[in-house]
Design a protein around this motif. Structure first.
Motif, PDB file in Angstrom:
ATOM      1  N   PRO A  62       0.831  -1.217   0.000  1.00  0.00           N
ATOM      2  CA  PRO A  62       0.000   0.000   0.000  1.00  0.00           C
ATOM      3  C   PRO A  62       0.860   1.259   0.000  1.00  0.00           C
ATOM      4  N   VAL A  63       0.479   2.210  -0.831  1.00  0.00           N
ATOM      5  CA  VAL A  63       1.178   3.491  -0.905  1.00  0.00           C
ATOM      6  C   VAL A  63       0.133   4.598  -0.840  1.00  0.00           C
ATOM      7  N   SER A  64       0.562   5.768  -0.463  1.00  0.00           N
ATOM      8  CA  SER A  64      -0.335   6.909  -0.332  1.00  0.00           C
ATOM      9  C   SER A  64      -0.240   7.795  -1.576  1.00  0.00           C
ATOM     10  N   CYS A  65      -1.380   8.165  -2.121  1.00  0.00           N
ATOM     11  CA  CYS A  65      -1.413   9.065  -3.287  1.00  0.00           C
ATOM     12  C   CYS A  65      -0.927  10.442  -2.857  1.00  0.00           C
ATOM     13  N   SER A  66      -0.003  10.987  -3.615  1.00  0.00           N
ATOM     14  CA  SER A  66       0.563  12.295  -3.270  1.00  0.00           C
ATOM     15  C   SER A  66      -0.421  13.437  -3.503  1.00  0.00           C
ATOM     16  N   LEU A  67      -1.514  13.177  -4.202  1.00  0.00           N
ATOM     17  CA  LEU A  67      -2.493  14.227  -4.495  1.00  0.00           C
ATOM     18  C   LEU A  67      -3.634  14.251  -3.482  1.00  0.00           C
ATOM     19  N   CYS A  68      -4.225  13.072  -3.227  1.00  0.00           N
ATOM     20  CA  CYS A  68      -5.396  13.027  -2.348  1.00  0.00           C
ATOM     21  C   CYS A  68      -5.157  12.268  -1.048  1.00  0.00           C
ATOM     22  N   SER A  69      -3.955  11.692  -0.904  1.00  0.00           N
ATOM     23  CA  SER A  69      -3.571  10.940   0.301  1.00  0.00           C
ATOM     24  C   SER A  69      -4.329   9.632   0.457  1.00  0.00           C
ATOM     25  N   GLU A  70      -5.051   9.199  -0.540  1.00  0.00           N
ATOM     26  CA  GLU A  70      -5.737   7.907  -0.467  1.00  0.00           C
ATOM     27  C   GLU A  70      -4.715   6.775  -0.598  1.00  0.00           C
ATOM     28  N   THR A  71      -4.920   5.689   0.149  1.00  0.00           N
ATOM     29  CA  THR A  71      -4.016   4.546   0.118  1.00  0.00           C
ATOM     30  C   THR A  71      -4.479   3.555  -0.948  1.00  0.00           C
ATOM     31  N   GLN A  73      -2.921   0.252  -3.833  1.00  0.00           N
ATOM     32  CA  GLN A  73      -1.820  -0.646  -4.133  1.00  0.00           C
ATOM     33  C   GLN A  73      -0.857   0.021  -5.105  1.00  0.00           C
ATOM     34  N   ARG A  74       0.412  -0.304  -4.954  1.00  0.00           N
ATOM     35  CA  ARG A  74       1.423   0.352  -5.769  1.00  0.00           C
ATOM     36  C   ARG A  74       1.190   0.127  -7.260  1.00  0.00           C
ATOM     37  N   GLU A  75       0.744  -1.069  -7.625  1.00  0.00           N
ATOM     38  CA  GLU A  75       0.563  -1.365  -9.048  1.00  0.00           C
ATOM     39  C   GLU A  75      -0.604  -0.579  -9.656  1.00  0.00           C
ATOM     40  N   THR A  76      -1.505  -0.102  -8.832  1.00  0.00           N
ATOM     41  CA  THR A  76      -2.649   0.664  -9.354  1.00  0.00           C
ATOM     42  C   THR A  76      -2.496   2.166  -9.131  1.00  0.00           C
ATOM     43  N   LEU A  77      -1.334   2.580  -8.621  1.00  0.00           N
ATOM     44  CA  LEU A  77      -1.150   3.998  -8.297  1.00  0.00           C
ATOM     45  C   LEU A  77      -1.242   4.871  -9.544  1.00  0.00           C
ATOM     46  N   ASP A  78      -0.596   4.454 -10.638  1.00  0.00           N
ATOM     47  CA  ASP A  78      -0.621   5.268 -11.864  1.00  0.00           C
ATOM     48  C   ASP A  78      -2.043   5.387 -12.422  1.00  0.00           C
ATOM     49  N   VAL A  79      -2.774   4.278 -12.388  1.00  0.00           N
ATOM     50  CA  VAL A  79      -4.165   4.323 -12.869  1.00  0.00           C
ATOM     51  C   VAL A  79      -5.010   5.227 -11.975  1.00  0.00           C
ATOM     52  N   HIS A  80      -4.773   5.156 -10.685  1.00  0.00           N
ATOM     53  CA  HIS A  80      -5.511   5.992  -9.741  1.00  0.00           C
ATOM     54  C   HIS A  80      -5.261   7.470 -10.015  1.00  0.00           C
ATOM     55  N   LYS A  81      -3.987   7.832 -10.175  1.00  0.00           N
ATOM     56  CA  LYS A  81      -3.670   9.244 -10.415  1.00  0.00           C
ATOM     57  C   LYS A  81      -4.194   9.739 -11.763  1.00  0.00           C
ATOM     58  N   GLY A  82      -4.221   8.852 -12.747  1.00  0.00           N
ATOM     59  CA  GLY A  82      -4.638   9.291 -14.078  1.00  0.00           C
ATOM     60  C   GLY A  82      -6.129   9.265 -14.319  1.00  0.00           C
ATOM     61  N   GLU A  83      -6.875   8.417 -13.563  1.00  0.00           N
ATOM     62  CA  GLU A  83      -8.287   8.242 -13.882  1.00  0.00           C
ATOM     63  C   GLU A  83      -9.237   8.405 -12.698  1.00  0.00           C
ATOM     64  N   ASN A  84      -8.765   8.093 -11.483  1.00  0.00           N
ATOM     65  CA  ASN A  84      -9.696   8.026 -10.355  1.00  0.00           C
ATOM     66  C   ASN A  84      -9.476   9.068  -9.274  1.00  0.00           C
ATOM     67  N   CYS A  85      -8.297   9.619  -9.181  1.00  0.00           N
ATOM     68  CA  CYS A  85      -7.996  10.546  -8.093  1.00  0.00           C
ATOM     69  C   CYS A  85      -8.861  11.803  -8.194  1.00  0.00           C
ATOM     70  N   PRO A  86      -9.572  12.173  -7.141  1.00  0.00           N
ATOM     71  CA  PRO A  86     -10.423  13.373  -7.199  1.00  0.00           C
ATOM     72  C   PRO A  86      -9.632  14.668  -7.282  1.00  0.00           C
ATOM     73  N   LYS A  87      -8.341  14.617  -6.958  1.00  0.00           N
ATOM     74  CA  LYS A  87      -7.521  15.821  -7.007  1.00  0.00           C
ATOM     75  C   LYS A  87      -6.689  15.923  -8.300  1.00  0.00           C
ATOM     76  N   ARG A  88      -6.844  14.952  -9.200  1.00  0.00           N
ATOM     77  CA  ARG A  88      -6.086  15.015 -10.449  1.00  0.00           C
ATOM     78  C   ARG A  88      -6.557  16.214 -11.272  1.00  0.00           C
ATOM     79  N   MET A  89      -5.679  16.772 -12.071  1.00  0.00           N
ATOM     80  CA  MET A  89      -6.014  17.941 -12.869  1.00  0.00           C
ATOM     81  C   MET A  89      -6.682  17.517 -14.171  1.00  0.00           C
ATOM     82  N   VAL A  90      -7.795  18.152 -14.471  1.00  0.00           N
ATOM     83  CA  VAL A  90      -8.530  17.906 -15.709  1.00  0.00           C
ATOM     84  C   VAL A  90      -8.788  19.246 -16.394  1.00  0.00           C
TER      85      VAL A  90
END
Length: 214
Positions: A62-71, A73-90
């Motif tokens: 488990p790793v913490s997202c640097s944008l929203c602090s959500e924990t 899995q490391r393998e899904t971190l890139d997908v989270h930041k690119g598609e699911n993170c509420p703090k990602r820039m759009v």
């Protein structure tokens, strides 16, 4: 016949890796498999025992997202930041302003209500409706062109009498110019003759004065 006998050789399932192996080699396979491989408790993949910890840390830890602090899995971190993170820039589809994804819906609800003039039909269209408007604007444009042509024809008809009235006005202006010029010539000639007569009288007085002096 030999090929058929080989293909029908009995198999068994390894209790360690859950793979199908020839029954004749089951004991040898199990001894090698259980000694060298380990099943990942997260994904179920068989990984070498010596790399089991590395596999977990690089893939499932488990790793913490640097944008929203959500924990996550490391393998899904890139997908989270690119598609699911509420703090990602759009990007707003209407004004192309970058903003956090969590604020996108509210922003676009307001931004899409703004209007811009359609360069074809000259009407103000809401930004959220501009794509649908473009599909129908050609029909509207044909109607506008027809109306514009009719208005232009009416305007030309109104202008024609005005052009015919310009001819008498030009003639009157020409005649008035001639009249004023003639009056100016007559007055100039009159004043010139009067000035010449005055000069002649002065000369006569001078001659008369000089004769008396003598």
């Amino acid at each position: 016949m030999a090929a058929t006998m080989v293909s029908e050789e009995p198999t068994t399932i390894c209790t360690h890796c859950d793979r199908s192996v020839p029954a004749s080699n089951a004991d040898l396979h199990y001894a090698h498999c259980s000694r060298n491989l380990e099943k990942c408790k997260v994904c179920g993949d068989m990984v070498p025992r010596k790399h089991a910890e590395e596999h977990y840390l690089t893939t499932h830890a488990p790793v913490s997202c640097s944008l929203c602090s959500e924990t996550v899995q490391r393998e899904t971190l890139d997908v989270h930041k690119g598609e699911n993170c509420p703090k990602r820039m759009v990007i707003c589809e209407y004004c192309e302003l970058p903003l956090p994804a969590i604020d996108l819906f509210e922003h676009q609800d307001f931004c899409g209500s703004r209007t811009e003039m359609c360069y074809l039909c000259r009407r103000y269209i809401r930004l959220r409706d501009r794509y649908a408007h473009e599909t129908t604007c050609n029909v509207v444009q044909d109607e506008v062109v027809g109306t514009s042509r009719n208005e232009a024809a009416v305007e030309r008809d109104h202008r024609r009498p005005q052009r015919r009235r310009e001819v008498p006005f030009a003639r009157r202006h020409f005649l008035l110019t001639i009249a004023f010029t003639g009056i100016a010539v007559i007055l100039g000639s009159f004043f010139y003759q009067k000035k010449a007569a005055s000069n002649e009288c002065i000369k006569s007085f001078k001659r008369l004065y000089q004769g008396r002096s003598c």
